[in-house]
Design an enzyme around this catalytic site. Sequence first.
Site, PDB file in Angstrom:
ATOM      1  N   GLU A 266      32.178  16.886  22.773  1.00  0.00           N
ATOM      2  CA  GLU A 266      32.562  16.367  24.302  1.00  0.00           C
ATOM      3  C   GLU A 266      31.615  15.942  25.165  1.00  0.00           C
ATOM      4  O   GLU A 266      31.422  16.663  26.342  1.00  0.00           O
ATOM      5  CB  GLU A 266      33.770  17.582  24.907  1.00  0.00           C
ATOM      6  N   ARG A 310      41.494  13.743  13.966  1.00  0.00           N
ATOM      7  CA  ARG A 310      40.799  14.579  14.663  1.00  0.00           C
ATOM      8  C   ARG A 310      40.918  15.987  14.037  1.00  0.00           C
ATOM      9  O   ARG A 310      40.064  16.644  13.951  1.00  0.00           O
ATOM     10  CB  ARG A 310      41.390  14.815  16.173  1.00  0.00           C
ATOM     11  N   ASP A 339      42.859  22.166  18.852  1.00  0.00           N
ATOM     12  CA  ASP A 339      42.506  22.789  20.116  1.00  0.00           C
ATOM     13  C   ASP A 339      43.488  23.850  21.160  1.00  0.00           C
ATOM     14  O   ASP A 339      44.082  23.570  21.887  1.00  0.00           O
ATOM     15  CB  ASP A 339      42.025  21.702  21.218  1.00  0.00           C
ATOM     16  N   GLU A 367      45.234  27.766  28.776  1.00  0.00           N
ATOM     17  CA  GLU A 367      45.083  26.266  29.067  1.00  0.00           C
ATOM     18  C   GLU A 367      46.166  25.637  28.651  1.00  0.00           C
ATOM     19  O   GLU A 367      46.606  24.959  29.500  1.00  0.00           O
ATOM     20  CB  GLU A 367      43.680  25.894  28.426  1.00  0.00           C
TER      21      GLU A 367
HETATM   22  C1  GCV Z   1      34.894  24.134  27.536  1.00  0.00           C
HETATM   23  C2  GCV Z   1      39.026  21.918  25.359  1.00  0.00           C
HETATM   24  C3  GCV Z   1      39.198  22.059  26.880  1.00  0.00           C
HETATM   25  C4  GCV Z   1      37.689  21.980  27.629  1.00  0.00           C
HETATM   26  C5  GCV Z   1      36.846  22.899  26.692  1.00  0.00           C
HETATM   27  C6  GCV Z   1      36.685  22.692  25.472  1.00  0.00           C
HETATM   28  C7  GCV Z   1      35.844  23.614  24.435  1.00  0.00           C
HETATM   29  O1  GCV Z   1      38.920  20.471  25.338  1.00  0.00           O
HETATM   30  O2  GCV Z   1      39.895  21.361  27.350  1.00  0.00           O
HETATM   31  O3  GCV Z   1      38.022  22.364  28.753  1.00  0.00           O
HETATM   32  O4  GCV Z   1      35.516  22.770  27.443  1.00  0.00           O
HETATM   33  O5  GCV Z   1      38.230  22.734  24.629  1.00  0.00           O
HETATM   34  O6  GCV Z   1      36.355  24.429  23.762  1.00  0.00           O
HETATM   35  O7  GCV Z   1      34.658  23.137  24.356  1.00  0.00           O
END
Ligand code: GCV
Length: 684
Positions: A266, A310, A339, A367
Amino acid sequence: MKTSIFSLFFILICIGLHAEDGHKLWLRAQSTSTVNVECSKQSPIIEIAKIELQNMWQGKAGHTVVLKLAKTKKLQGDGFLLSENQIESNTEAGLLYGAFEMLRKQQTQSSDFNGIFNPSYDLRILNHWDNLDGTIERGYAGQSIFWHPGSEAFKVTQEDKKRWTEYARANASIGINGTVLNNVNASPKILTPEYLNRVREIADILRPYGIQTYLAVNFASPSVIGGLSTSDPLNQEVVAWWKNKVNEIYKLIPDFGGFLVKANSEGQPGPQNFGRTHADGANMMADALKAQGGIVMWRAFVYNPSDEDRAKQAYSEFMPLDGTFSDNVIVQVKNGPIDFQPREPFSPLFGAMKGTGVMPEFQITQEYLGHSVHMVFLATMWEEVLNSDTFQEGKGSTVARCTDGSIFKQKYSAIAGVSNVGSDINWCGHHFAQANWYAFGRLAWDNTLTSEQIADEWVKLTFGKVSNTEDDADFVKAIKELMLDSREAAVDYMMPLGLHHIFAAHHHYGPGPWWAPSGMRKDWTPPYYHRADSLGIGFNRTTSGSNAVSQYHQPLSQQFNDPETCPEKYLLWFHHLPWDYKMKSGRTLWDELCFHYDSGVQKVRGFQKIWDKSESYVDTERFAAVQKKLREQSLNAQEWKDACLLYFQQFNQLPIPYDLERPVNKLEDLIEKDEKQIREGRRN
Ligand code: GCV
């Protein structure tokens, strides 16, 4: 008249002082009698163990408890031996954990008092996604308790110290022994002297509670803050930079735990930016930390906008590196391949990386499970993951046993949870979200505990219902049932039957199966995951599709590959099936989907009833706060159901079964509501 106003004012102040704001978490007992605590050694940890026993003692008056440091083989790590008169452990931290266990048993009126309590994992760590400006990524309970913005950044106030002490105590009470203080999307600034000095102040407060401090670091730090022209892990100047930095840290924090790294994920920098592998990067850092006993937790959360599914990418990238990591590197793997979704099958990396230290990463902050609004007890989800059989070393190779040292003799066994703690007075935003913090600690200590046992303890400790009256028992039973049902309810009203990642926009809160703005990366949009069309729905990950099933060991790969043998809870994760596919219930897939969405909504309505019925057992403040959140959860559940069913119905044109409740929202209104929130920048 004057006197009575004064009295009223006085009463109100008293009530205010005693208002139940949830700040005390599960640690609300006060001693009912005295206890003598003896120990031949003195130390800050032992002092705390004594004080805790004295302050919360519920046992016989005048009883003597001996804290004994031992060298006993049957005790592992911070394990302890508990009897009515003695707590024995090989470590000082073990004595503190033993003290809390003794108190927990008293407070929950547990009958099995004696025994050996060894931890499942050596390292039981919270990950804070706290940014240095005080915000928290995916945090829903206020600001960071560690970092403040602007001019407050380096000031350590009495209020800070108090909060860090309370935080450390809460963690120690559930066996957590490590914490990463900052976000994995790490600012390089964390390694500058000003921030390291603040880290030292925090570490000094956490240490007497047996908690080691760790930092998330940015791989490009040598070039961003070190003035080097590169951060290539094989460059000798870079290697020397990390060694010096590590020495600087250990001078400040002699028991520093190590680094957590999110690399080439990311947008974060990593060794691949320099043509190197994850192992090259991780080993270079591990080498710098080794002499001091530090570790590197290297995350396997990687995926790129490529053609590869993915769900397969972490495995594809990390499996070829198995056996090449140093023994003080632990690869940190999220519970599922995508995720932290409401439900995922376990990540196929568990058990497969036989020559590498691997640790599970769970997400305590919700989340993808309703933030701090929805009541979702996550222990059932973690239990499901830990008990999943990978079959990697034959039957019984569960994720728990593949990661806790039972099967693979890795140097360190470890587990991490992404924290849900913030500056809110009740710590977690929702009173019941505290149960997830509690559950993570308890499972990290003992991964064989059931979610039922954990819920039982938590309800009794948090609401003080331990008297053996029938009414109290009914209350505990009802709330426990509600908690144990809550995650399945969320799966039902959000993403049943293996659906995943169909959230709106970036906020990961409400429904958005339609959300696919032009130009957006496909794997960040819901249609990539649900693949609904006029013929059916679901992601084909079978041998005729992306072949993600092949990453699982037999018999799972075969079982997942066939819709007839694939567990229905993962059906649409692995299969794209026609709308009229016949389910085990006899219903068609479409009807079954409708049934699950509706059942999720009904469950939440049921939770509201249970909670309202409990009014007389709960203090006014917490009762009202939870009631309000449940109301919102109920409305949200209805929106999830309506949004998803009305959207999918556009493809199949089938009626929602007539014995189910009708949608109460219009699809276009829900889409408009979502777009408005995006426009206004809310929930982003
Ligand atoms: C800290 C997901 C979340 C991100 C997070 C990422 C990760 O994509 O939406 O906010 O970033 O996981 O675990 O690194």
